[in-house]
Design a protein around this motif. Structure first.
Motif, PDB file in Angstrom:
ATOM      1  N   LYS A   3       0.764  -1.229   0.000  1.00 13.14           N
ATOM      2  CA  LYS A   3       0.000   0.000   0.000  1.00 13.14           C
ATOM      3  C   LYS A   3       0.802   1.289   0.000  1.00 13.14           C
ATOM      4  O   LYS A   3       0.368   2.279  -0.557  1.00 13.14           O
ATOM      5  N   ALA A   4       1.933   1.276   0.630  1.00  7.14           N
ATOM      6  CA  ALA A   4       2.572   2.569   0.897  1.00  7.14           C
ATOM      7  C   ALA A   4       2.758   3.466  -0.321  1.00  7.14           C
ATOM      8  O   ALA A   4       2.177   4.533  -0.379  1.00  7.14           O
ATOM      9  N   GLU A   6       1.738   3.812  -3.424  1.00  8.98           N
ATOM     10  CA  GLU A   6       0.874   3.865  -4.612  1.00  8.98           C
ATOM     11  C   GLU A   6       0.777   5.286  -5.141  1.00  8.98           C
ATOM     12  O   GLU A   6       0.978   6.240  -4.435  1.00  8.98           O
TER      13      GLU A   6
ATOM     14  N   ARG B 125      -5.320  13.203   4.128  1.00  8.76           N
ATOM     15  CA  ARG B 125      -4.130  12.541   3.574  1.00  8.76           C
ATOM     16  C   ARG B 125      -3.223  12.114   4.713  1.00  8.76           C
ATOM     17  O   ARG B 125      -2.074  12.580   4.833  1.00  8.76           O
ATOM     18  N   ALA B 147      -7.246   3.428   0.161  1.00  5.10           N
ATOM     19  CA  ALA B 147      -6.419   4.495   0.738  1.00  5.10           C
ATOM     20  C   ALA B 147      -4.974   4.322   0.325  1.00  5.10           C
ATOM     21  O   ALA B 147      -4.510   3.201   0.133  1.00  5.10           O
ATOM     22  N   ASP B 148      -4.259   5.430   0.217  1.00  6.75           N
ATOM     23  CA  ASP B 148      -2.868   5.304  -0.193  1.00  6.75           C
ATOM     24  C   ASP B 148      -1.920   5.554   0.969  1.00  6.75           C
ATOM     25  O   ASP B 148      -0.885   6.167   0.827  1.00  6.75           O
ATOM     26  N   CYS B 149      -2.320   5.071   2.154  1.00  7.19           N
ATOM     27  CA  CYS B 149      -1.421   5.149   3.297  1.00  7.19           C
ATOM     28  C   CYS B 149      -1.411   3.808   4.002  1.00  7.19           C
ATOM     29  O   CYS B 149      -2.332   3.020   3.855  1.00  7.19           O
ATOM     30  N   PRO B 150      -0.351   3.538   4.769  1.00 13.63           N
ATOM     31  CA  PRO B 150      -0.329   2.281   5.505  1.00 13.63           C
ATOM     32  C   PRO B 150      -1.421   2.245   6.569  1.00 13.63           C
ATOM     33  O   PRO B 150      -1.791   3.274   7.132  1.00 13.63           O
ATOM     34  N   ILE B 151      -1.921   1.068   6.820  1.00 12.35           N
ATOM     35  CA  ILE B 151      -3.031   0.883   7.755  1.00 12.35           C
ATOM     36  C   ILE B 151      -2.732  -0.299   8.660  1.00 12.35           C
ATOM     37  O   ILE B 151      -2.220  -1.317   8.200  1.00 12.35           O
TER      38      ILE B 151
END
Lengths: 344, 344
Positions: A3-4, A6, B125, B147-151
């Motif tokens: 994910k990071a 993208e 963001r 989403a374009d962040c780590p989760i």
DNA sequence: TCGCCGAATGACAGCGCTATCATTAGTTGA
DNA sequence: TCAACTAATGATAGCGCTGTCATTCGGCGA
């Protein structure tokens, strides 16, 4: 799926909404912030476009342009302490639905950290600030006094509010509790306190006030520590107290955890809480009433404090004046079995 | 002193620092974010200027320009629950000193609120997101997957992580606790549970697993409610349980508050905890070991969970790979007096 | 001696929004 | 009928920072 890194998806902007609603971005902005300034027809078109496109405002852009963020900074000394958890609960309940965001700062009872956090928060141009207590360092105080946002000090009362204040008198509360012990016939009340922060010091002061007023000498019946409070610590402090002041026949604890610990320790030692040893906590956590025997405590209005702090900030942010700059929420003594000498 | 609408004081910008250090704003920006790219001499001059002017970066401007905020969003279902307070403590301890800001969202156990909060957070963001549990609504899940962040999902484990995960098996933990009750010779164990969220449901499942494996029939020995948990509720649920299943000789509670309430209620009723009624809590709050009698519980690693969640996010934000995408923190049965049938 | 390279620094545009001022359309009174 | 207003909408210029690309400069091999 990784994910990071993208590619950033296209963000829906005011411009996009404007295009869709056949108007300009500034009008969309107005429709969202000051609906009364936009005609009903246009407003409806804009609302539709917002929904269809799933527009979500960018708070960073808004903060930058308006020189004002939607952040309400909240400085508390501990996140685990259930007393603050209650304040936070009231605070989050009240802020929910408002266009503001609470941001927590954990000062860990350290003035240095508090100074730094205040700086960081002020750097965000917050909509408002909530700080714990009235004993800020000179640095903190100067920063806060120069801040151009409303500020509420919570949990305590003092003579020189930075701006607004909501709390109660710890000293009076402890004095009332001690008077209760004395009135119930205990003649050698003691005080034990963990994590002796300024508010706890004031409680100790109230305890001493009551002793002095009743002509009782304190003797060696005060045991305090700066160690963080816990139930287990109650047992330790009780042992220490009874060793140095065996005449003790009642204890005011500076919080409920300690009181619970004292109760368990007394049970273990075969001391009858109530008849042999009076016991009073502070804050009146839910467990105090449910305990067996139930434990006398001083109720404080923690959720209300969080609620009121937010309400006072909102009032000022919206340009209204709060009902009062300083609100005293008081306290309520809750007498229970642990201070009944005649208990079965 | 009235504070709200004062004129905004001049803000110290990168430009100001640059002027003072006789360089350009972009170089100052680099000196602060990637010091290794700036010569040592210049760096020193810049550092001095920063201190002298008291420069504080504007996170809004930074977020806008870099399309990435320093916010780590944290969604939890309750702020008062001390279980989450512990997770938060670990989380805040770990994030302190990092250039990130935790922002709390309270979902109040409501999927609708969770969906909305995720949208709001994503609109910022965020640098990363922490969400509770593995049972997100389809809407939430879709939002998070896009989403374009780590989760990180915390508090539980499941087969399909959105991204990363840190938790433990509630089902296994409850099964282990139940097996302990059975091994200690209790033949009619019961389960009581408040606030039956998905994790509590899995605990109940684990309880049933153990009964089935031991060939014990459940009978009417399960009492649950969706009411929020409290110590007082423990007494209520105990009454209900004993009314409908008097054969009960041991109880697994889905959390420690309830267990404490059961213990107090038993004391009140003259039931001996341990010999007559086995009692086991869940989470192992500090009070369990200090109680008298001490109460058996299943320890969970809540602070560690908060700590690890942040560490996993940081690893990904910095481009490193975390040690593993899914971390099982396990649990630890803490046998105490409340499950000793031979207690004095 | 010259060209090439990397390290260090800088110029510039633009992130998405809002404050401010400008413009247009619609309304009113004399 | 028209100036004088108000209500509604729009154009413009940043807010303070960072991504990107450009420039400078000393060192070094051929």
């Amino acid at each position: 799926m990784t994910k990071a890194p993208e590619k950033a998806p296209h963000r829906v902007t005011l411009e996009d909404v404007a295009r869709r609603a056949q108007t300009s971005s500034i009008t969309v902005s107005r429709a969202l912030r000051r609906p009364e300034m936009v005609s009903e027809k246009l407003r409806a078109r804009i609302a539709e476009a917002v929904t269809e496109l799933g527009y979500v405002p960018d708070p960073a852009a808004s903060a930058l342009a308006s020189r004002r963020s939607n952040v309400i900074g909240v400085l508390i000394p501990s996140v685990t302490n259930s007393v603050f958890a209650d304040v936070l609960a009231g605070l989050y309940d009240t802020i929910a639905g408002q266009p503001f965001n609470a941001q927590l700062g954990n000062t860990r009872y350290a003035p240095g950290i508090e100074d730094a956090l205040i700086r960081v928060f002020l750097g965000q141009r917050p909509a408002g600030l909530i700080v714990t207590g009235v004993d800020q360092s000179p640095v903190s105080r100067a920063l806060l006094e120069a801040a151009d946002c409303p500020i509420v000090q919570i949990m305590d009362l003092g003579n020189a509010p930075i701006d607004m204040m909501v709390g109660f008198s710890h000293r009076d509360a402890a004095r009332t509790a001690t008077e209760h012990l004395i009135a119930r016939g205990y003649s050698c009340p003691a005080f034990i306190g963990a994590r002796m922060d300024p508010r706890s010091e004031r409680r100790l002061q109230g305890f001493r006030d009551a002793l002095a007023a009743a002509g009782i000498t304190e003797g060696a019946r005060v045991v305090t520590t700066t160690t963080p409070s816990s139930v287990a610590l109650g047992e330790t402090l009780l042992a220490q107290l009874l060793a140095q002041a065996p005449e003790t026949d009642a204890i005011l604890c500076n919080n409920d955890d300690l009181a619970l610990g004292v109760q368990f320790a007394a049970l273990r030692r075969g001391i009858a809480i109530g008849p042999e040893l009076g016991l009073c906590g502070f804050n009146d956590l839910e467990v105090m009433a449910a305990a067996h025997p139930s434990i006398t405590s001083v109720r404080t209005f923690r959720r209300e404090m969080g609620k009121l702090a937010i309400e006072m900030l909102l009032a000022r942010i919206e340009g209204r004046d709060p009902d009062a700059k300083v609100r005293d929420l008081g306290y309520a003594l809750m007498p229970r079995d642990s201070t009944r000498r005649d208990r079965a």
